[in-house]
Design an enzyme around this catalytic site. Structure first.
Site, short mmCIF file in Angstrom:
data_model
loop_
_atom_site.label_atom_id
_atom_site.label_comp_id
_atom_site.label_asym_id
_atom_site.label_seq_id
_atom_site.Cartn_x
_atom_site.Cartn_y
_atom_site.Cartn_z
CB CYS A 30 1.55 -4.12 -6.98
SG CYS A 30 -0.20 -4.59 -6.93
CD GLU A 33 3.39 4.42 1.38
OE1 GLU A 33 2.29 4.14 1.88
OE2 GLU A 33 3.73 5.59 1.09
NE ARG A 73 12.21 12.88 -1.72
CZ ARG A 73 12.98 12.60 -2.77
NH1 ARG A 73 12.78 13.21 -3.93
NH2 ARG A 73 13.95 11.72 -2.66
CG ASP A 109 6.65 -7.34 -9.53
OD1 ASP A 109 6.28 -6.22 -9.13
OD2 ASP A 109 6.16 -8.40 -9.12
CG HIS A 115 1.51 -8.59 -7.79
ND1 HIS A 115 1.94 -7.47 -7.11
CD2 HIS A 115 2.56 -9.01 -8.54
CE1 HIS A 115 3.21 -7.24 -7.43
NE2 HIS A 115 3.60 -8.15 -8.30
#
Length: 267
Positions: free
Chosen positions: A74, A44, A69, A127, A112
């Site tokens: 990435c 997110e 939490r 990943d 990424h």
């Protein structure tokens, strides 16, 4: 990024991902951890839209992804997963990739982050931070080998000095990203993180996204569109009002925000 002076709280991490199986430095344990991480910790970008900085020191990442939490994108996932794997005893290298989704006509920056992990069974691509199109399990670093996983298939090809990850999550094969095996330094990832979280052209500054990968269920929220794929069956619905967003984030992704929270991107 993590350092030997800043170790991972492995017990808290394992509790967060609900992993209680024996820990071993082998490919099977790596796959267990990989799947459990994605099932528990969503992808997110919501802090970006709330104007909060994305910090990549391990203490900040653990506070957000474990104790609060929350999820992350990435760079946060790779930071946490690498630190946890190293605490178990794995040897990992941080890599960077150019995202190819959408068949860009001009090269994108390397924005990424992923990992190369050594096991007694060979080297693996790991990943946990690519979201709904990413692999549920690590892939052996071998060209052409198709990894069939629940609801998806992935494979690697090697061409012109690059590795390319291809994925099929129900719509046929497509290129996901390209990378090399050059290890990245923490400053490399900090630079990419700065671009992704602050540059006006970054997609993460433009739309809400939350994604979660589980064995039989992949949920992807982008903007006002939610796609849920259960095994091979996919359903899509539109989020038509802002007041629908917070309950959806809580119910589908486990992301709880105070009533009245509004994100910069409109849904």
């Amino acid at each position: 990024m993590a350092s030997t002076a800043d170790p991972c709280d492995l017990d808290a991490y394992l509790a967060r991902i609900a992993h209680d199986r024996p820990l071993r430095v082998d490919a099977a344990c790596l796959a267990d951890l990989h799947e459990a991480h994605q099932a528990a910790i969503p992808f997110e970008n919501l802090d970006v839209l709330l104007g909060r900085p994305i910090r990549l020191d391990l203490a900040s990442v653990q506070e957000k992804l474990i104790h609060a939490r929350r999820g992350g994108y990435c760079f946060e996932h790779a930071t946490l997963f690498k630190a946890a794997l190293e605490q178990v005893g794995f040897h990992c290298r941080l890599l960077a990739a150019r995202v190819l989704v959408g068949a860009p006509t001009t090269p994108r920056a390397r924005t990424h982050a992923l990992l190369e992990v050594d096991t007694p069974q060979g080297q693996y691509l790991a990943d946990v931070g690519f979201g709904g199109a990413g692999p549920l399990h690590p892939l052996p670093l071998l060209p052409g080998l198709v990894s069939h996983q629940p609801g998806s298939a992935h494979r690697l090809r090697h061409e012109g000095g690059l590795w390319v990850l291809e994925g099929d999550v129900g719509a046929g094969w497509s290129d996901l990203y390209a990378f090399t095996l050059e290890a990245q330094l923490p400053i490399d990832i900090e630079m990419a993180n700065h671009f992704v979280s602050t540059h006006p052209s970054s997609v993460f500054r433009q739309i809400v996204t939350a994604q979660r990968v589980r064995r039989t269920r992949r949920a992807v929220l982008r903007g006002s569109t939610l796609e849920v794929r259960v095994n091979c069956h996919s359903e899509t619905r539109e989020i038509n009002a802002e007041e629908e967003l917070l309950p959806l984030l809580a119910q589908e992704f486990g992301l709880v925000f105070p009533p009245g929270t509004r994100f910069t991107a409109q849904v």
